[in-house]
Motif scaffolding. Structure first.
Motif, PDB file in Angstrom:
ATOM      1  N   THR A 100       0.838  -1.211   0.000  1.00 11.59           N
ATOM      2  CA  THR A 100       0.000   0.000   0.000  1.00 11.59           C
ATOM      3  C   THR A 100       0.865   1.250   0.000  1.00 11.59           C
ATOM      4  O   THR A 100       0.571   2.230  -0.711  1.00 11.59           O
ATOM      5  CB  THR A 100      -0.931  -0.003   1.225  1.00 11.59           C
ATOM      6  OG1 THR A 100      -1.698  -1.209   1.240  1.00 11.59           O
ATOM      7  CG2 THR A 100      -1.877   1.182   1.170  1.00 11.59           C
ATOM      8  N   THR A 101       1.939   1.247   0.775  1.00  9.40           N
ATOM      9  CA  THR A 101       2.839   2.402   0.831  1.00  9.40           C
ATOM     10  C   THR A 101       3.447   2.685  -0.535  1.00  9.40           C
ATOM     11  O   THR A 101       3.504   3.836  -0.984  1.00  9.40           O
ATOM     12  CB  THR A 101       3.957   2.148   1.863  1.00  9.40           C
ATOM     13  OG1 THR A 101       3.375   1.965   3.145  1.00  9.40           O
ATOM     14  CG2 THR A 101       4.926   3.323   1.907  1.00  9.40           C
ATOM     15  N   VAL A 102       3.910   1.638  -1.215  1.00  9.78           N
ATOM     16  CA  VAL A 102       4.517   1.828  -2.527  1.00  9.78           C
ATOM     17  C   VAL A 102       3.470   2.274  -3.544  1.00  9.78           C
ATOM     18  O   VAL A 102       3.781   3.052  -4.455  1.00  9.78           O
ATOM     19  CB  VAL A 102       5.231   0.540  -2.981  1.00  9.78           C
ATOM     20  CG1 VAL A 102       5.690   0.646  -4.435  1.00  9.78           C
ATOM     21  CG2 VAL A 102       6.433   0.270  -2.077  1.00  9.78           C
ATOM     22  N   ALA A 103       2.233   1.824  -3.412  1.00  9.47           N
ATOM     23  CA  ALA A 103       1.170   2.287  -4.316  1.00  9.47           C
ATOM     24  C   ALA A 103       1.007   3.795  -4.201  1.00  9.47           C
ATOM     25  O   ALA A 103       0.814   4.490  -5.212  1.00  9.47           O
ATOM     26  CB  ALA A 103      -0.138   1.571  -3.992  1.00  9.47           C
ATOM     27  N   ARG A 104       1.093   4.322  -2.988  1.00  9.21           N
ATOM     28  CA  ARG A 104       0.990   5.776  -2.813  1.00  9.21           C
ATOM     29  C   ARG A 104       2.181   6.482  -3.458  1.00  9.21           C
ATOM     30  O   ARG A 104       2.028   7.534  -4.089  1.00  9.21           O
ATOM     31  CB  ARG A 104       0.906   6.119  -1.326  1.00  9.21           C
ATOM     32  CG  ARG A 104      -0.345   5.587  -0.630  1.00  9.21           C
ATOM     33  CD  ARG A 104      -0.509   6.203   0.743  1.00  9.21           C
ATOM     34  NE  ARG A 104      -1.598   5.582   1.492  1.00  9.21           N
ATOM     35  CZ  ARG A 104      -1.427   4.685   2.469  1.00  9.21           C
ATOM     36  NH1 ARG A 104      -0.191   4.333   2.817  1.00  9.21           N
ATOM     37  NH2 ARG A 104      -2.457   4.162   3.091  1.00  9.21           N
ATOM     38  N   ARG A 105       3.375   5.909  -3.301  1.00  6.94           N
ATOM     39  CA  ARG A 105       4.558   6.487  -3.944  1.00  6.94           C
ATOM     40  C   ARG A 105       4.428   6.434  -5.463  1.00  6.94           C
ATOM     41  O   ARG A 105       4.829   7.358  -6.169  1.00  6.94           O
ATOM     42  CB  ARG A 105       5.828   5.746  -3.504  1.00  6.94           C
ATOM     43  CG  ARG A 105       6.101   5.770  -2.012  1.00  6.94           C
ATOM     44  CD  ARG A 105       6.387   7.173  -1.522  1.00  6.94           C
ATOM     45  NE  ARG A 105       6.658   7.204  -0.099  1.00  6.94           N
ATOM     46  CZ  ARG A 105       7.844   7.451   0.434  1.00  6.94           C
ATOM     47  NH1 ARG A 105       8.882   7.704  -0.330  1.00  6.94           N
ATOM     48  NH2 ARG A 105       7.997   7.472   1.750  1.00  6.94           N
ATOM     49  N   VAL A 152      -5.094   6.502  -8.978  1.00  6.81           N
ATOM     50  CA  VAL A 152      -4.783   5.086  -8.824  1.00  6.81           C
ATOM     51  C   VAL A 152      -5.865   4.402  -7.998  1.00  6.81           C
ATOM     52  O   VAL A 152      -6.274   4.919  -6.956  1.00  6.81           O
ATOM     53  CB  VAL A 152      -3.409   4.884  -8.137  1.00  6.81           C
ATOM     54  CG1 VAL A 152      -3.178   3.421  -7.784  1.00  6.81           C
ATOM     55  CG2 VAL A 152      -2.280   5.397  -9.030  1.00  6.81           C
ATOM     56  N   LEU A 153      -6.327   3.248  -8.477  1.00  2.87           N
ATOM     57  CA  LEU A 153      -7.245   2.405  -7.712  1.00  2.87           C
ATOM     58  C   LEU A 153      -6.448   1.210  -7.207  1.00  2.87           C
ATOM     59  O   LEU A 153      -5.903   0.432  -8.000  1.00  2.87           O
ATOM     60  CB  LEU A 153      -8.402   1.930  -8.586  1.00  2.87           C
ATOM     61  CG  LEU A 153      -9.362   0.916  -7.943  1.00  2.87           C
ATOM     62  CD1 LEU A 153     -10.035   1.517  -6.715  1.00  2.87           C
ATOM     63  CD2 LEU A 153     -10.401   0.433  -8.944  1.00  2.87           C
ATOM     64  N   PHE A 154      -6.367   1.065  -5.894  1.00  4.79           N
ATOM     65  CA  PHE A 154      -5.612  -0.017  -5.265  1.00  4.79           C
ATOM     66  C   PHE A 154      -6.603  -1.009  -4.677  1.00  4.79           C
ATOM     67  O   PHE A 154      -7.394  -0.664  -3.794  1.00  4.79           O
ATOM     68  CB  PHE A 154      -4.704   0.552  -4.169  1.00  4.79           C
ATOM     69  CG  PHE A 154      -3.859  -0.474  -3.473  1.00  4.79           C
ATOM     70  CD1 PHE A 154      -2.675  -0.910  -4.032  1.00  4.79           C
ATOM     71  CD2 PHE A 154      -4.246  -1.009  -2.249  1.00  4.79           C
ATOM     72  CE1 PHE A 154      -1.875  -1.857  -3.386  1.00  4.79           C
ATOM     73  CE2 PHE A 154      -3.473  -1.950  -1.596  1.00  4.79           C
ATOM     74  CZ  PHE A 154      -2.280  -2.377  -2.172  1.00  4.79           C
ATOM     75  N   ILE A 155      -6.569  -2.250  -5.173  1.00  2.00           N
ATOM     76  CA  ILE A 155      -7.506  -3.285  -4.723  1.00  2.00           C
ATOM     77  C   ILE A 155      -6.722  -4.325  -3.940  1.00  2.00           C
ATOM     78  O   ILE A 155      -5.967  -5.115  -4.527  1.00  2.00           O
ATOM     79  CB  ILE A 155      -8.246  -3.939  -5.906  1.00  2.00           C
ATOM     80  CG1 ILE A 155      -8.918  -2.869  -6.779  1.00  2.00           C
ATOM     81  CG2 ILE A 155      -9.286  -4.929  -5.395  1.00  2.00           C
ATOM     82  CD1 ILE A 155      -9.577  -3.426  -8.024  1.00  2.00           C
ATOM     83  N   ASP A 156      -6.889  -4.337  -2.630  1.00  2.00           N
ATOM     84  CA  ASP A 156      -6.168  -5.284  -1.791  1.00  2.00           C
ATOM     85  C   ASP A 156      -6.903  -6.623  -1.765  1.00  2.00           C
ATOM     86  O   ASP A 156      -8.137  -6.663  -1.822  1.00  2.00           O
ATOM     87  CB  ASP A 156      -6.034  -4.724  -0.371  1.00  2.00           C
ATOM     88  CG  ASP A 156      -4.935  -5.413   0.419  1.00  2.00           C
ATOM     89  OD1 ASP A 156      -4.120  -6.134  -0.189  1.00  2.00           O
ATOM     90  OD2 ASP A 156      -4.878  -5.224   1.650  1.00  2.00           O
ATOM     91  N   GLU A 157      -6.125  -7.696  -1.695  1.00  3.01           N
ATOM     92  CA  GLU A 157      -6.670  -9.061  -1.712  1.00  3.01           C
ATOM     93  C   GLU A 157      -7.647  -9.224  -2.876  1.00  3.01           C
ATOM     94  O   GLU A 157      -8.783  -9.676  -2.727  1.00  3.01           O
ATOM     95  CB  GLU A 157      -7.336  -9.394  -0.379  1.00  3.01           C
ATOM     96  CG  GLU A 157      -6.360  -9.366   0.796  1.00  3.01           C
ATOM     97  CD  GLU A 157      -6.986  -9.768   2.109  1.00  3.01           C
ATOM     98  OE1 GLU A 157      -6.429 -10.623   2.801  1.00  3.01           O
ATOM     99  OE2 GLU A 157      -8.059  -9.210   2.434  1.00  3.01           O
TER     100      GLU A 157
END
Length: 314
Positions: A100-105, A152-157
């Motif tokens: 998640t942190t790298v997705a923000r970067r 960016v859309l980040f979809i976890d699991e």
């Protein structure tokens, strides 16, 4: 600085462009170094190196993506054909490895290079996308996509979107809507899927349409014990605390013991341990409230605040 600048600095990068003697005299040129400075990605990559512990394979892949996008931007600036690159990604790894942190970067980097309109990440799980009854999934999924558009859309699991064992599951509807939007809006939305590597492989085998749209696969390794101790130091400083030397040694012992236990979650487990250490420190200071408490005491995590953990007592 080696790393980001080496890959992106035109003075040190390999010369892959045609030799100038093969170009007409009036052929346009571009100052790649100027584009690099204007984008601000040098500072972003330096910050990533400085603030994110370990993750060397991940950092290398991000620099490679940054180099590609910078060159594509240079090509566009002189009128060369530059198809919008597919930037949809898959981040795989265990919990607490920094996905998640790298997705923000990554959002900041893509925004700096002009590939997304907003330095903006919308983080969701299955529950945010899939409805419970007929007609519920489409509006939920479309609303999430609308909020994420331009960023960016980040979809976890993400593998939980597909549940073939349940014939009445609506996850496939959400996937089909996303596939269409990912294709039609590839220049205005980046989707990052995240989860365990083996489960994501099963997900892609079951959803070839999604697999074909993911251009970049980045695997996040588990942290080593020394890296986790450095993460603990950085987290403590970020919360305006400090660990006494004895407490730091105790944290090193804690990490080794905790890594051998079930449900270890890398940096997430370290943050939880520090939160509990702060709780014990607060209780210790509260019990001593009859006298004035020095600022140093308020700042300091003591050895006993670490060693009272169940990791040591059980």
């Amino acid at each position: 600085m080696s790393g980001a600048a080496d890959l992106l600095d035109p003075e040190t990068a390999p010369k892959t462009a045609p030799e100038t003697r093969n170009q007409p005299p009036d052929a346009p040129s571009v100052d790649l170094d100027a584009l690099y400075r204007e984008s601000g990605i040098g500072e972003m990559l330096a910050g990533m190196d400085r603030e994110l512990v370990g993750l060397m394979p991940v950092k290398t892949r991000i620099r490679e993506i940054a180099a590609l996008l910078l060159v594509e931007r240079a090509r566009r600036s002189i009128g060369l054909r530059a198809e919008p690159p597919s930037l949809h990604m898959c981040f795989t790894g265990n919990p607490g490895t920094g996905k998640t942190t790298v997705a923000r970067r990554m959002a900041g980097l893509l925004h700096g290079l002009g590939y997304i309109r907003r330095d903006h990440v919308v983080s969701v799980t299955r529950d945010d996308l899939v409805g419970q009854y007929i007609g519920h999934t489409a509006p939920k999924t479309k609303e999430v996509l609308k909020r994420a558009m331009g960023g960016v859309l980040f979809i976890d699991e993400a593998y939980y979107l597909y549940r073939p064992e349940n014939e009445r599951d609506y996850g496939q509807e959400a996937i089909e809507i996303m596939l269409q939007v990912m294709e039609d809006n590839r220049d205005d939305l980046v989707v990052i899927l995240a989860g365990y590597r083996d489960r994501m492989e099963v997900f892609f085998r079951s959803n070839p349409g999604m697999a074909s749209r993911i251009a970049h696969h980045v695997d996040f390794p588990d942290y080593e014990a020394g890296e986790l101790l450095e993460i603990a130091r950085l987290m403590t400083e970020g919360m305006q605390y400090r660990m006494a030397p004895e407490a730091e040694r105790a944290m090193g012992d804690y990490i080794l013991r905790r890594m051998a236990q079930p449900r270890f979650a890398n940096a997430r487990s370290i943050r939880n341990a520090l939160d509990r250490a702060r709780l014990r420190q607060a209780n210790r200071l509260f019990e001593a409230r009859g006298s004035a408490i020095a600022a140093a005491d308020l700042l300091t995590i003591a050895e006993e605040d670490i060693r009272q953990s169940r990791v040591f007592t059980q």
